[in-house]
Design a protein around this motif. Sequence first.
Motif, PDB file in Angstrom:
ATOM      1  N   MET A  68       0.831  -1.187   0.000  1.00  0.00           N
ATOM      2  CA  MET A  68       0.000   0.000   0.000  1.00  0.00           C
ATOM      3  C   MET A  68       0.872   1.246   0.000  1.00  0.00           C
ATOM      4  N   ASN A  69       1.728   1.364   0.981  1.00  0.00           N
ATOM      5  CA  ASN A  69       2.694   2.436   0.999  1.00  0.00           C
ATOM      6  C   ASN A  69       4.029   1.805   1.332  1.00  0.00           C
ATOM      7  N   ALA A  70       4.970   1.930   0.419  1.00  0.00           N
ATOM      8  CA  ALA A  70       6.246   1.250   0.577  1.00  0.00           C
ATOM      9  C   ALA A  70       6.939   1.648   1.861  1.00  0.00           C
ATOM     10  N   ALA A  71       6.653   2.837   2.347  1.00  0.00           N
ATOM     11  CA  ALA A  71       7.299   3.306   3.573  1.00  0.00           C
ATOM     12  C   ALA A  71       6.874   2.498   4.780  1.00  0.00           C
ATOM     13  N   PHE A  95      -7.865   2.139   6.825  1.00  0.00           N
ATOM     14  CA  PHE A  95      -7.190   2.288   5.540  1.00  0.00           C
ATOM     15  C   PHE A  95      -7.229   0.983   4.753  1.00  0.00           C
ATOM     16  N   ARG A  96      -7.014  -0.144   5.418  1.00  0.00           N
ATOM     17  CA  ARG A  96      -7.074  -1.436   4.733  1.00  0.00           C
ATOM     18  C   ARG A  96      -8.460  -1.672   4.153  1.00  0.00           C
ATOM     19  N   THR A  97      -9.485  -1.302   4.913  1.00  0.00           N
ATOM     20  CA  THR A  97     -10.855  -1.474   4.437  1.00  0.00           C
ATOM     21  C   THR A  97     -11.129  -0.568   3.238  1.00  0.00           C
ATOM     22  N   ALA A  98     -10.618   0.659   3.286  1.00  0.00           N
ATOM     23  CA  ALA A  98     -10.804   1.593   2.174  1.00  0.00           C
ATOM     24  C   ALA A  98     -10.121   1.077   0.910  1.00  0.00           C
ATOM     25  N   VAL A  99      -8.943   0.524   1.059  1.00  0.00           N
ATOM     26  CA  VAL A  99      -8.227  -0.037  -0.094  1.00  0.00           C
ATOM     27  C   VAL A  99      -8.964  -1.257  -0.642  1.00  0.00           C
ATOM     28  N   ASP A 100      -9.478  -2.090   0.239  1.00  0.00           N
ATOM     29  CA  ASP A 100     -10.264  -3.245  -0.209  1.00  0.00           C
ATOM     30  C   ASP A 100     -11.467  -2.790  -1.044  1.00  0.00           C
ATOM     31  N   GLY A 101     -12.062  -1.654  -0.663  1.00  0.00           N
ATOM     32  CA  GLY A 101     -13.171  -1.119  -1.437  1.00  0.00           C
ATOM     33  C   GLY A 101     -12.748  -0.760  -2.850  1.00  0.00           C
ATOM     34  N   LEU A 102     -11.577  -0.151  -2.994  1.00  0.00           N
ATOM     35  CA  LEU A 102     -11.065   0.178  -4.328  1.00  0.00           C
ATOM     36  C   LEU A 102     -10.827  -1.082  -5.146  1.00  0.00           C
ATOM     37  N   ARG A 103     -10.301  -2.104  -4.507  1.00  0.00           N
ATOM     38  CA  ARG A 103      -9.980  -3.339  -5.231  1.00  0.00           C
ATOM     39  C   ARG A 103     -11.216  -4.121  -5.644  1.00  0.00           C
ATOM     40  N   SER A 104     -12.317  -3.925  -4.933  1.00  0.00           N
ATOM     41  CA  SER A 104     -13.520  -4.717  -5.203  1.00  0.00           C
ATOM     42  C   SER A 104     -14.510  -4.004  -6.118  1.00  0.00           C
ATOM     43  N   ALA A 105     -14.223  -2.764  -6.510  1.00  0.00           N
ATOM     44  CA  ALA A 105     -15.170  -1.993  -7.322  1.00  0.00           C
ATOM     45  C   ALA A 105     -15.393  -2.646  -8.682  1.00  0.00           C
ATOM     46  N   ARG A 106     -16.634  -2.631  -9.149  1.00  0.00           N
ATOM     47  CA  ARG A 106     -16.988  -3.144 -10.471  1.00  0.00           C
ATOM     48  C   ARG A 106     -17.041  -1.975 -11.446  1.00  0.00           C
ATOM     49  N   LEU A 107     -16.241  -2.053 -12.505  1.00  0.00           N
ATOM     50  CA  LEU A 107     -16.074  -0.930 -13.405  1.00  0.00           C
ATOM     51  C   LEU A 107     -16.494  -1.286 -14.827  1.00  0.00           C
ATOM     52  N   SER A 122      -0.883   5.637   1.830  1.00  0.00           N
ATOM     53  CA  SER A 122      -1.388   5.996   0.511  1.00  0.00           C
ATOM     54  C   SER A 122      -1.483   4.760  -0.376  1.00  0.00           C
ATOM     55  N   TYR A 123      -2.374   4.851  -1.340  1.00  0.00           N
ATOM     56  CA  TYR A 123      -2.587   3.775  -2.308  1.00  0.00           C
ATOM     57  C   TYR A 123      -2.978   4.435  -3.622  1.00  0.00           C
ATOM     58  N   ALA A 124      -2.462   3.930  -4.746  1.00  0.00           N
ATOM     59  CA  ALA A 124      -2.698   4.583  -6.026  1.00  0.00           C
ATOM     60  C   ALA A 124      -3.103   3.584  -7.103  1.00  0.00           C
ATOM     61  N   LEU A 125      -3.934   4.075  -8.004  1.00  0.00           N
ATOM     62  CA  LEU A 125      -4.368   3.315  -9.167  1.00  0.00           C
ATOM     63  C   LEU A 125      -4.137   4.156 -10.415  1.00  0.00           C
ATOM     64  N   GLU A 126      -3.801   3.501 -11.525  1.00  0.00           N
ATOM     65  CA  GLU A 126      -3.769   4.185 -12.807  1.00  0.00           C
ATOM     66  C   GLU A 126      -4.718   3.464 -13.745  1.00  0.00           C
ATOM     67  N   ALA A 127      -5.408   4.236 -14.581  1.00  0.00           N
ATOM     68  CA  ALA A 127      -6.435   3.661 -15.439  1.00  0.00           C
ATOM     69  C   ALA A 127      -6.330   4.233 -16.842  1.00  0.00           C
ATOM     70  N   THR A 128      -6.766   3.436 -17.806  1.00  0.00           N
ATOM     71  CA  THR A 128      -6.822   3.853 -19.201  1.00  0.00           C
ATOM     72  C   THR A 128      -8.177   3.462 -19.758  1.00  0.00           C
ATOM     73  N   VAL A 129      -8.793   4.376 -20.495  1.00  0.00           N
ATOM     74  CA  VAL A 129     -10.014   4.060 -21.227  1.00  0.00           C
ATOM     75  C   VAL A 129      -9.599   3.645 -22.631  1.00  0.00           C
ATOM     76  N   VAL A 130      -9.952   2.441 -23.032  1.00  0.00           N
ATOM     77  CA  VAL A 130      -9.499   1.915 -24.316  1.00  0.00           C
ATOM     78  C   VAL A 130     -10.653   1.840 -25.310  1.00  0.00           C
ATOM     79  N   ASP A 131     -10.291   1.939 -26.564  1.00  0.00           N
ATOM     80  CA  ASP A 131     -11.236   1.830 -27.663  1.00  0.00           C
ATOM     81  C   ASP A 131     -11.146   0.423 -28.223  1.00  0.00           C
ATOM     82  N   ALA A 132     -12.135  -0.405 -27.913  1.00  0.00           N
ATOM     83  CA  ALA A 132     -12.099  -1.811 -28.334  1.00  0.00           C
ATOM     84  C   ALA A 132     -12.134  -1.955 -29.848  1.00  0.00           C
TER      85      ALA A 132
END
Length: 216
Positions: free
Chosen positions: A1-4, A17-29, A48-58
């Motif tokens: 989650m945070n390398a530090a 914080f662990r519960t909040a991160v679990d929420g991010l991981r379980s989201a249906r997108l 801290s916890y970070a996500l990166e996302a890309t919207v792709v054109d199938a």
Amino acid sequence: MNAAHEDDTAPPTPLAFRTAVDGLRSARLRPEIEIDPTRPPQRLAPFSYALEATVVDAAAADPENDALADGRLVLLHDPSGHEAWHGTFRLVTLVRAELEAEMAADPLLPEVCWSWLTGALAARGLSYGEPSGTVTRASSHYFGGIGDRPPASQIEIRASWTPREGPRGVPDTAAHLAAWCELLCQVAGLPPVPGAMHGSEGAVVTLPQRRGPHSA
């Protein structure tokens, strides 16, 4: 989650914080969104916890150039609270996409883009505070050896807000992530999910499809 916080001398990761991160991981997108964890910033908050996302054109002919928009979402947590946040959690984001030149010239574009974020949060009944951010338009013109490239325009949204905590002291991070992904899709020019985002008059405002993939 945070390398530090991976060494033995670091404080234990709070349950909230662990519960909040679990929420991010379980989201249906939406299926157009490709999302992965990435290295979070180390000095903005104790956790801290970070996500990166890309919207792709199938339907893109070239799978290597199918990105319509990209972004980064960071969840910050300070168990002691943060004066500027007015809370213990904060969400920070960057979203970028390429635009048609005529859309980039629209004087109302910044307000529309900002309303997509606030509208997505409101559509899910999410409570939040202390929102702040910028919407930036940039245009590139090419010369010399790359002068044959057409002019390009880009929109960039930087924003942050404090998600209100629920009964257990944890915000609904899955819903906040879904709202953020709706912003990402709107900026990419995809039609919104029916009923997901509407303006004050009930009409959905979208950008047209891009000329080509986003280039950072």
